[in-house]
Design a protein around this motif. Sequence first.
Motif, short mmCIF file in Angstrom:
data_model
loop_
_atom_site.label_atom_id
_atom_site.label_comp_id
_atom_site.label_asym_id
_atom_site.label_seq_id
_atom_site.Cartn_x
_atom_site.Cartn_y
_atom_site.Cartn_z
N ALA A 131 41.15 38.49 43.55
CA ALA A 131 41.73 37.33 42.85
C ALA A 131 41.42 36.05 43.60
O ALA A 131 41.08 35.02 42.99
CB ALA A 131 43.24 37.52 42.71
N ARG A 158 37.74 35.18 43.19
CA ARG A 158 37.50 34.75 41.82
C ARG A 158 37.83 33.27 41.64
O ARG A 158 37.08 32.51 41.02
CB ARG A 158 38.34 35.60 40.87
CG ARG A 158 38.13 35.30 39.39
CD ARG A 158 39.11 36.10 38.56
NE ARG A 158 38.90 37.52 38.71
CZ ARG A 158 39.87 38.41 38.93
NH1 ARG A 158 41.13 38.00 39.07
NH2 ARG A 158 39.59 39.69 39.04
N HIS A 159 38.96 32.84 42.20
CA HIS A 159 39.41 31.46 41.98
C HIS A 159 38.75 30.46 42.93
O HIS A 159 38.58 29.29 42.58
CB HIS A 159 40.94 31.38 42.15
CG HIS A 159 41.69 32.02 41.03
ND1 HIS A 159 41.82 31.45 39.78
CD2 HIS A 159 42.36 33.20 40.97
CE1 HIS A 159 42.54 32.25 39.00
NE2 HIS A 159 42.87 33.32 39.69
N ALA A 167 31.59 38.11 37.55
CA ALA A 167 31.68 39.40 38.23
C ALA A 167 30.59 39.58 39.29
O ALA A 167 30.88 40.04 40.41
CB ALA A 167 31.65 40.54 37.23
N TYR A 202 35.18 30.29 38.03
CA TYR A 202 36.08 30.95 37.08
C TYR A 202 37.07 29.96 36.45
O TYR A 202 37.24 29.93 35.22
CB TYR A 202 36.84 32.07 37.79
CG TYR A 202 37.84 32.81 36.94
CD1 TYR A 202 37.42 33.64 35.91
CD2 TYR A 202 39.21 32.71 37.19
CE1 TYR A 202 38.33 34.34 35.13
CE2 TYR A 202 40.12 33.41 36.42
CZ TYR A 202 39.68 34.22 35.39
OH TYR A 202 40.59 34.90 34.63
N ARG A 228 39.35 34.54 28.97
CA ARG A 228 39.53 35.13 30.30
C ARG A 228 38.59 36.31 30.52
O ARG A 228 37.99 36.44 31.59
CB ARG A 228 41.00 35.57 30.47
CG ARG A 228 41.31 36.12 31.85
CD ARG A 228 42.83 36.23 32.04
NE ARG A 228 43.43 37.14 31.09
CZ ARG A 228 43.60 38.44 31.31
NH1 ARG A 228 43.19 38.97 32.46
NH2 ARG A 228 44.17 39.22 30.40
N TYR A 229 38.48 37.17 29.52
CA TYR A 229 37.62 38.35 29.69
C TYR A 229 36.15 37.96 29.82
O TYR A 229 35.42 38.52 30.64
CB TYR A 229 37.81 39.30 28.50
CG TYR A 229 39.21 39.85 28.41
CD1 TYR A 229 39.66 40.81 29.33
CD2 TYR A 229 40.09 39.42 27.44
CE1 TYR A 229 40.95 41.31 29.27
CE2 TYR A 229 41.39 39.90 27.37
CZ TYR A 229 41.81 40.85 28.29
OH TYR A 229 43.08 41.33 28.22
N ARG A 250 35.60 36.37 33.27
CA ARG A 250 35.52 37.39 34.33
C ARG A 250 34.18 38.13 34.29
O ARG A 250 33.63 38.48 35.34
CB ARG A 250 36.68 38.38 34.17
CG ARG A 250 38.03 37.82 34.57
CD ARG A 250 39.05 38.92 34.71
NE ARG A 250 40.32 38.41 35.23
CZ ARG A 250 41.30 39.17 35.67
NH1 ARG A 250 41.16 40.50 35.66
NH2 ARG A 250 42.42 38.65 36.12
N ARG A 251 33.68 38.37 33.11
CA ARG A 251 32.39 39.05 33.00
C ARG A 251 31.29 38.21 33.63
O ARG A 251 30.42 38.73 34.34
CB ARG A 251 32.07 39.33 31.53
CG ARG A 251 30.82 40.20 31.31
CD ARG A 251 30.42 40.22 29.85
NE ARG A 251 29.99 38.91 29.40
CZ ARG A 251 28.78 38.40 29.64
NH1 ARG A 251 27.90 39.08 30.36
NH2 ARG A 251 28.46 37.20 29.17
N VAL A 261 31.52 37.59 42.42
CA VAL A 261 32.64 38.20 43.14
C VAL A 261 32.15 39.40 43.93
O VAL A 261 32.46 39.57 45.12
CB VAL A 261 33.75 38.61 42.15
CG1 VAL A 261 34.82 39.43 42.89
CG2 VAL A 261 34.38 37.40 41.50
N THR A 284 34.02 31.11 42.91
CA THR A 284 33.26 31.15 41.65
C THR A 284 33.75 30.05 40.72
O THR A 284 34.84 29.49 40.94
CB THR A 284 33.43 32.52 40.95
OG1 THR A 284 34.73 32.56 40.33
CG2 THR A 284 33.28 33.69 41.91
#
Length: 245
Positions: free
Chosen positions: A200, A203-204, A227, A209, A219-220, A223-224, A230, A207
């Motif tokens: 987490a 990610r924040h 990824a 994101y 959101r999905y 995240r893809r 990350v 990236t």
Amino acid sequence: MAWEARAVAGKVPRMALPSTPHSPGRLVVIQAQKPKRCARCRRGPLSLLVLEDGAPRCLDCADLGHLVFLPRGDTALTRRSREESGLSVVVVRFNRRKSRYERQGVLVEEAALARAEARCLADAEARRRRRARDARRRAAEDERFAAAFAAEILRLFPGCPADRARAIAAHASARGSGRVGRSASGRALSEGAVASAVVAAVRHVDTPYDQLLMSGVSRYEARRRIAPAVESVLRAWQDAEAEAG
């Protein structure tokens, strides 16, 4: 405590008590709703009165004038005031809608009220000190837990900078946050919970994101897209141990 009564049109409502203020083990004073004068000394209008044989009496004529009124609301103060007072009186007021008398407070000796207030203040100070001790204890526990969490991060991801590990641990384990560090698995320092906190954070922080979310990407999908980035950071932090060996 309520005393049932029925109102008689144009007359002082009768309580389901004797006409004198003496009830078994209890004295009762009425909080007047309409202007009333003392049937004995003619003083008035009376805010508080005693019914004697159906006639209103002022507190002085009822030998209660030396007492002070304590409104209801503070249960501890009321209880202690009655404990400290040699004489205490329940004050009631007639509720026309419910057709009953309802408690409004008590009359107690002024010195007794002062002593009761001092006891309550002493208790309040004791509670304040206990809260301060509890806060210091929780802060020490949280500090130890955050340190253990950071140590577990560095064990799983030895390439993670130490200050970064401490920041991730502090964020994930903040009390009341509901984050993974406060979950049962997080408190147990399970590898899955620790890794989730690290993912987490990467990610924040590492990236785009958050920018993707702000631009309207779901959101999905966000995240893809991030990824691989990350995974790259995590692999670098994990591979540091092999390189060091």
